[in-house]
Design an enzyme around this catalytic site. Sequence first.
Site, PDB file in Angstrom:
ATOM      1  N   CYS A 115       2.256   0.814   2.678  1.00  0.00           N
ATOM      2  CA  CYS A 115       3.452   1.544   2.253  1.00  0.00           C
ATOM      3  C   CYS A 115       3.393   2.994   2.766  1.00  0.00           C
ATOM      4  CB  CYS A 115       3.622   1.447   0.731  1.00  0.00           C
ATOM      5  SG  CYS A 115       5.281   1.877   0.175  1.00  0.00           S
ATOM      6  N   HIS A 217       3.620  -4.251  -0.259  1.00  0.00           N
ATOM      7  CA  HIS A 217       2.417  -4.023  -1.082  1.00  0.00           C
ATOM      8  C   HIS A 217       1.627  -5.328  -1.226  1.00  0.00           C
ATOM      9  CE1 HIS A 217       2.703   0.149  -2.451  1.00  0.00           C
ATOM     10  NE2 HIS A 217       4.022  -0.012  -2.383  1.00  0.00           N
ATOM     11  N   GLU A 219      -1.388  -5.737  -1.859  1.00  0.00           N
ATOM     12  CA  GLU A 219      -2.384  -5.678  -2.960  1.00  0.00           C
ATOM     13  C   GLU A 219      -1.783  -6.170  -4.276  1.00  0.00           C
ATOM     14  OE1 GLU A 219      -0.654  -3.168  -2.006  1.00  0.00           O
ATOM     15  OE2 GLU A 219      -0.186  -1.912  -3.742  1.00  0.00           O
TER      16      GLU A 219
END
Length: 247
Positions: A115, A217, A219
Amino acid sequence: MKKPKIGIAANILIMDSGMMPGIYRAYVNNDYVESVEKAGCIPVMLPVISDLADVKEQVKSLDGIVLSGGWDIDPLLYGEQPQPQQGFTMNEVDRFFLAVIKAGDELSIPVFGICKGMQAVNVAFGGTLWQDIGCQMKECLQHMQQAPRYNPTHRICVEEESFLGDVFGKDVMVNSFHHQSIKAVAPGFRVTASAEDGVVEAIERTQGNFICGVQWHPEMMAQHGDKMMIQLFQAFADKCRQQEGNI
Ligand code: MN
């Protein structure tokens, strides 16, 4: 095999309530920590420091660097004045990110930008950003999703002959929490994933140390158990192991 040690470039959280309103806290969302662990690596947090001359020493012993997400990047750092929809910035955080990226380049440490981390990579090497895609691009999809963080909401098309292509094939669904994106791609980089509206969703370096940046994202999806996104972190871990073997 020895576990790669991955530094996660952190952020500053300004507390607006609680015991000490206004206090600054060094932080990363724990999703980054858990994803790096799921990929078989040892996470280390890199707090934002003020003496940027120390950053090279701060990252020296690492096998890889993950740049976490955060606030918007100060447009002055890519030569633009702030437009009305430009969001909150902390110039000192951005300059730290740029110093971490420069140190990674000098020390040949693989870098994975997420990001804001991807946007910082682009700015560090001379690229620019759209300050607000909703206002500045003719037509775009919803990139600030109204759904839980681990829910994929839009498709991206992936260059098959690339690091991401090896992980995902030609397309994959991703989550989306950004109102800015890459405008001019930095020299030495190529776009390896885009949304259907043309918004750049990933870049990779074509020379020098391994650098991949993604606009979504992973993660948040990996933490929730998304196998493809766990594989993405594992693929980055492989790059870190290869780099380690080269030294
Ligand atoms: Mn998006």
